[in-house]
Design an enzyme around this catalytic site. Structure first.
Site, PDB file in Angstrom:
ATOM      1  N   ARG A  53       0.827  -1.196   0.000  1.00 51.17           N
ATOM      2  CA  ARG A  53       0.000   0.000   0.000  1.00 51.17           C
ATOM      3  C   ARG A  53       0.868   1.255   0.000  1.00 51.17           C
ATOM      4  NH1 ARG A  53      -4.589  -0.135   4.466  1.00 51.17           N
ATOM      5  NH2 ARG A  53      -2.722  -0.651   5.610  1.00 51.17           N
ATOM      6  N   ASP A  95      -3.047  -0.391  -3.826  1.00 47.71           N
ATOM      7  CA  ASP A  95      -3.964  -0.696  -2.726  1.00 47.71           C
ATOM      8  C   ASP A  95      -4.979  -1.724  -3.216  1.00 47.71           C
ATOM      9  OD1 ASP A  95      -6.014  -0.713  -0.786  1.00 47.71           O
ATOM     10  OD2 ASP A  95      -5.379   1.279  -0.106  1.00 47.71           O
ATOM     11  N   LYS A 151      -0.189 -18.310   6.834  1.00 54.84           N
ATOM     12  CA  LYS A 151      -1.197 -18.522   7.869  1.00 54.84           C
ATOM     13  C   LYS A 151      -1.666 -17.168   8.407  1.00 54.84           C
ATOM     14  CE  LYS A 151       0.987 -18.536  12.338  1.00 54.84           C
ATOM     15  NZ  LYS A 151       1.248 -19.139  13.608  1.00 54.84           N
ATOM     16  N   HIS A 181       5.589 -22.578   8.025  1.00 52.96           N
ATOM     17  CA  HIS A 181       7.047 -22.408   7.908  1.00 52.96           C
ATOM     18  C   HIS A 181       7.827 -23.472   8.679  1.00 52.96           C
ATOM     19  CE1 HIS A 181       6.552 -20.155  11.696  1.00 52.96           C
ATOM     20  NE2 HIS A 181       7.805 -20.486  11.924  1.00 52.96           N
ATOM     21  N   LYS A 185      11.841 -25.897   7.959  1.00 50.65           N
ATOM     22  CA  LYS A 185      12.991 -25.984   8.871  1.00 50.65           C
ATOM     23  C   LYS A 185      13.804 -27.232   8.566  1.00 50.65           C
ATOM     24  CE  LYS A 185      10.763 -23.655  12.779  1.00 50.65           C
ATOM     25  NZ  LYS A 185      11.673 -22.641  13.287  1.00 50.65           N
ATOM     26  N   ASP A 238      -3.403 -20.736  16.992  1.00 49.79           N
ATOM     27  CA  ASP A 238      -2.189 -20.088  16.504  1.00 49.79           C
ATOM     28  C   ASP A 238      -1.040 -21.088  16.302  1.00 49.79           C
ATOM     29  OD1 ASP A 238      -0.612 -17.752  15.842  1.00 49.79           O
ATOM     30  OD2 ASP A 238       0.386 -17.995  17.775  1.00 49.79           O
ATOM     31  N   HIS A 243       1.393 -25.910  13.347  1.00 49.41           N
ATOM     32  CA  HIS A 243       2.755 -26.415  13.568  1.00 49.41           C
ATOM     33  C   HIS A 243       2.789 -27.747  14.333  1.00 49.41           C
ATOM     34  CE1 HIS A 243       3.550 -22.488  12.143  1.00 49.41           C
ATOM     35  NE2 HIS A 243       3.485 -21.860  13.278  1.00 49.41           N
ATOM     36  N   LYS A 341       3.048 -19.576  25.789  1.00 52.47           N
ATOM     37  CA  LYS A 341       3.833 -18.337  25.854  1.00 52.47           C
ATOM     38  C   LYS A 341       4.226 -18.061  27.296  1.00 52.47           C
ATOM     39  CE  LYS A 341       2.199 -16.199  21.683  1.00 52.47           C
ATOM     40  NZ  LYS A 341       3.508 -16.275  21.027  1.00 52.47           N
TER      41      LYS A 341
HETATM   42  P1  NAD Z   1       2.161  -6.179   8.248  1.00 53.81           P
HETATM   43  O1  NAD Z   1       0.947  -5.488   8.741  1.00 53.81           O
HETATM   44  O2  NAD Z   1       3.449  -5.848   8.883  1.00 53.81           O
HETATM   45  O3  NAD Z   1       2.320  -5.935   6.684  1.00 53.81           O
HETATM   46  C1  NAD Z   1       1.227  -5.978   5.830  1.00 53.81           C
HETATM   47  C2  NAD Z   1       1.633  -5.663   4.406  1.00 53.81           C
HETATM   48  O4  NAD Z   1       0.424  -5.676   3.662  1.00 53.81           O
HETATM   49  C3  NAD Z   1       2.261  -4.294   4.194  1.00 53.81           C
HETATM   50  O5  NAD Z   1       3.236  -4.393   3.190  1.00 53.81           O
HETATM   51  C4  NAD Z   1       1.098  -3.443   3.682  1.00 53.81           C
HETATM   52  O6  NAD Z   1       1.485  -2.407   2.784  1.00 53.81           O
HETATM   53  C5  NAD Z   1       0.309  -4.462   2.922  1.00 53.81           C
HETATM   54  N1  NAD Z   1      -1.102  -4.069   2.861  1.00 53.81           N
HETATM   55  C6  NAD Z   1      -1.948  -3.863   3.892  1.00 53.81           C
HETATM   56  N2  NAD Z   1      -3.155  -3.484   3.420  1.00 53.81           N
HETATM   57  C7  NAD Z   1      -3.053  -3.425   2.074  1.00 53.81           C
HETATM   58  C8  NAD Z   1      -3.930  -3.107   1.033  1.00 53.81           C
HETATM   59  N3  NAD Z   1      -5.196  -2.719   1.264  1.00 53.81           N
HETATM   60  N4  NAD Z   1      -3.472  -3.185  -0.224  1.00 53.81           N
HETATM   61  C9  NAD Z   1      -2.221  -3.556  -0.504  1.00 53.81           C
HETATM   62  N5  NAD Z   1      -1.326  -3.894   0.437  1.00 53.81           N
HETATM   63  C10 NAD Z   1      -1.742  -3.810   1.712  1.00 53.81           C
HETATM   64  O7  NAD Z   1       1.832  -7.742   8.353  1.00 53.81           O
HETATM   65  P2  NAD Z   1       2.863  -8.943   8.535  1.00 53.81           P
HETATM   66  O8  NAD Z   1       3.155  -9.118   9.990  1.00 53.81           O
HETATM   67  O9  NAD Z   1       4.002  -8.791   7.612  1.00 53.81           O
HETATM   68  O10 NAD Z   1       1.986 -10.212   8.143  1.00 53.81           O
HETATM   69  C11 NAD Z   1       1.644 -10.508   6.803  1.00 53.81           C
HETATM   70  C12 NAD Z   1       0.919 -11.852   6.764  1.00 53.81           C
HETATM   71  O11 NAD Z   1       1.762 -12.877   7.236  1.00 53.81           O
HETATM   72  C13 NAD Z   1      -0.329 -11.904   7.660  1.00 53.81           C
HETATM   73  O12 NAD Z   1      -1.266 -12.744   7.069  1.00 53.81           O
HETATM   74  C14 NAD Z   1       0.177 -12.544   8.923  1.00 53.81           C
HETATM   75  O13 NAD Z   1      -0.836 -13.196   9.634  1.00 53.81           O
HETATM   76  C15 NAD Z   1       1.166 -13.534   8.330  1.00 53.81           C
HETATM   77  N6  NAD Z   1       2.221 -13.924   9.273  1.00 53.81           N
HETATM   78  C16 NAD Z   1       3.042 -12.987   9.806  1.00 53.81           C
HETATM   79  C17 NAD Z   1       4.051 -13.383  10.657  1.00 53.81           C
HETATM   80  C18 NAD Z   1       5.014 -12.385  11.247  1.00 53.81           C
HETATM   81  O14 NAD Z   1       5.936 -12.830  11.948  1.00 53.81           O
HETATM   82  N7  NAD Z   1       4.870 -11.106  11.000  1.00 53.81           N
HETATM   83  C19 NAD Z   1       4.218 -14.743  10.969  1.00 53.81           C
HETATM   84  C20 NAD Z   1       3.362 -15.676  10.385  1.00 53.81           C
HETATM   85  C21 NAD Z   1       2.370 -15.252   9.531  1.00 53.81           C
END
Ligand code: NAD
Length: 496
Positions: A53, A95, A151, A181, A185, A238, A243, A341
């Site tokens: 975005r 977006d 996920k 993920h 591993k 979660d 996992h 946790k």
């Molecule tokens: P984040 O909120 O940090 O990043 C979200 C990304 O999505 C950003 O790049 C943002 O620009 C983009 N985005 C949001 N709304 C948008 C829109 N309307 N149009 C286009 N792009 C848009 O989220 P994150 O922590 O990186 O997580 C991303 C995914 O991975 C989620 O589904 C989360 O559940 C999953 N996940 C994250 C982690 C982690 O460690 N962060 C671990 C496992 C799974």
């Protein structure tokens, strides 16, 4: 060895990272891609398009990516390789709420009939549907293009079906890569090597020889800034639904006929479908729910989950389950799983506890063998064997347990540059497999749905019996009920 694809008349590869500015992308995905590039796994002409975005422009975005790579794997980065990697990346601000998403992406991609596109959706699952619709509407979904999704795939069976359906409209199952993920591993993949690359384990890998199995994923951290998400999910959704159950499948499945993706996944789904349902009639004795209260964990004082949230909560931050697999191989051998946790140590480990000797000529000195597979923080496999204690004693022979240990870090320490061996990020394996179109280490739709079916039953049983989480002090190994769960079965204790 690098390979050029388009110049060989093969389609040019494009990796489209949707959510390229997000937390997961910065911590895991960009560093993984950079290391794959440095190690020669990306074709010379592969392009990477970051979509998000934020309208930060390619230059600023690539600077952030470079900094993220350095912060994660800087010790191993070769500057020339990083320079080449940065040149592959273009950032596009789009977006998902806007209708021109697909058209603008198509403009950036060029002649899509000459491309082999991998879309990695690192965004909230609520965006999978609009994004897949944009991709489809713009004609960017045709084979061999494929999609990787993160996920959570739903918070129960019904919502997982909605998410899967929204993706299935644009990409068929063979081109849908669901990430867990843990499957990327090294040590988790080693479970397959250990079980099916050795003759010594298989004849003993059953209820006749194994007393029980324990699987633990323990975290020292609390929920921190993920509280909004976590409060909706809790430990069972979660961590356990994905996992822990994936680890259970790899441990309990029948030998697959090959490593081909469906051969492996057919065996995993059979395990999930063989799990005995947990119902209101047995949920109190087969599960434990906990929530961390005030205490001290991860080197910090902890106020407690409800104090962090600022309101009462029925969400569990700890879950333990005694699972049983109703088939010939495993009937009578329970599998105890737990995750939580604010526990005292960070560890992912599997204990295979073998049965005692049918008749001990050494009396009580002969302990049953135990295979300990440690995945985190150190990667280690050790088998406890009984040995003669060295030396002379007037009474004759004495036994002592000794560990036959295989430290994977030491085993792979082949560097002669004095640097410690680099532990690959799990996403490196998974991104490489997605680029190569190999989905064996990704979760198939029927696996996700079979796992939710079992977990939904447990959550329903908790509701039916009004089973609330029991408080445990942060920094301890869960509520009292978790100890009772295993100790109720005589002679069994958690391996803490
Ligand atoms: P984040 O909120 O940090 O990043 C979200 C990304 O999505 C950003 O790049 C943002 O620009 C983009 N985005 C949001 N709304 C948008 C829109 N309307 N149009 C286009 N792009 C848009 O989220 P994150 O922590 O990186 O997580 C991303 C995914 O991975 C989620 O589904 C989360 O559940 C999953 N996940 C994250 C982690 C982690 O460690 N962060 C671990 C496992 C799974």
């Amino acid at each position: 060895m690098s390979a050029s694809s388009a110049s060989n008349g093969v389609r040019q590869q494009v990796f489209v990272l949707v959510g390229g500015t997000g937390d997961l992308a910065m911590r895991m995905l960009w560093p993984s891609l950079a290391m794959l590039d440095q190690d020669g796994f990306l074709s010379d002409d592969l392009r990477i398009i970051s979509v998000a975005r934020e309208d930060c422009g390619t230059e600023a975005c690539v600077d952030r990516i470079g900094a993220a790579v350095m912060s994660r794997v800087g010790e191993w980065v070769e500057p020339a390789a990083l320079k080449r990697f940065r040149k592959r990346i273009v950032h596009v601000a789009l977006d998902a709420a806007h209708d021109n998403w697909g058209v603008k992406l198509k403009d950036e991609l060029g002649d899509v009939d000459k491309l082999d596109i991998v879309y990695f959706l690192s965004v909230s699952p609520s965006l999978f549907k609009p994004i897949c619709e944009h991709i489809e509407k713009a004609g960017l979904n045709k084979a061999p293009n494929r999609v990787v999704i993160e996920k959570p795939i739903g918070r129960d069976l019904a919502t997982s079906k909605i998410i899967n359906d929204s993706v299935a409209h644009a990409f068929d199952e063979a081109r849908t890569f669901r990430i867990d993920h843990y499957l990327g591993k090294e040590t988790v993949q080693n479970l397959i090597a250990l079980r099916f690359g050795n003759m010594v384990f298989e004849p003993l890998w059953n209820a006749q020889s194994i007393d029980h199995i324990q699987i633990t994923i323990a975290e020292t951290v609390g929920v921190a800034d993920r509280l909004g998400y976590y409060d909706e999910y809790g430990a069972i959704r979660d961590m356990l639904q994905n996992h822990l159950l994936q680890l259970l499948c790899l441990l309990a499945m029948e030998p697959p006929s090959s490593l081909a993706s469906d051969a492996l996944r057919d065996e995993k789904v059979k395990v999930l479908r063989s799990l005995k349902p947990i119902t209101a009639a047995n949920v109190v004795n087969t599960t434990a729910r906990g929530q961390y209260g005030p205490g001290f964990a991860d080197g910090h004082p902890i106020a407690g989950y409800e104090a962090e949230k600022g309101s009462p909560s029925n969400t569990e931050t700890f879950v333990a389950i005694k699972a049983e697999i109703a088939n010939w191989r495993w009937a009578g051998t329970p599998i105890y799983m737990r995750t939580g946790k604010c526990l005292p140590s960070r560890a992912t480990e599997i204990v295979i506890q073998f049965k005692p000797l049918p008749h001990s000529i050494f009396g009580a000195e002969a302990h049953a063998n135990r295979l300990l597979i440690r995945l985190q923080p150190d990667e280690d496999i050790s088998l406890t064997l009984m040995n003669k204690a060295p030396g002379l004693t007037a009474e004759g022979m004495h036994l002592q347990p000794l560990d036959l240990s295989l430290s994977l870090i030491k085993a792979f320490d082949g560097n002669d540059d004095g640097k410690p061996p680099r532990r690959r990020i799990a996403y490196e394996r998974l991104i490489l497999d997605a680029l190569n179109g190999n989905n064996a280490q990704f979760v198939r739709r029927d696996e996700v749905e079979a796992a939710w079916t079992w977990v939904d039953g447990i959550i329903q049983a908790w509701t039916d019996t009004h089973m609330k989480p029991q408080m445990y002090p942060a920094g301890t190994f869960g509520p009292v009920s978790a100890f009772r769960l295993i100790e109720r079965d005589e002679g069994r204790v958690w391996n803490d």
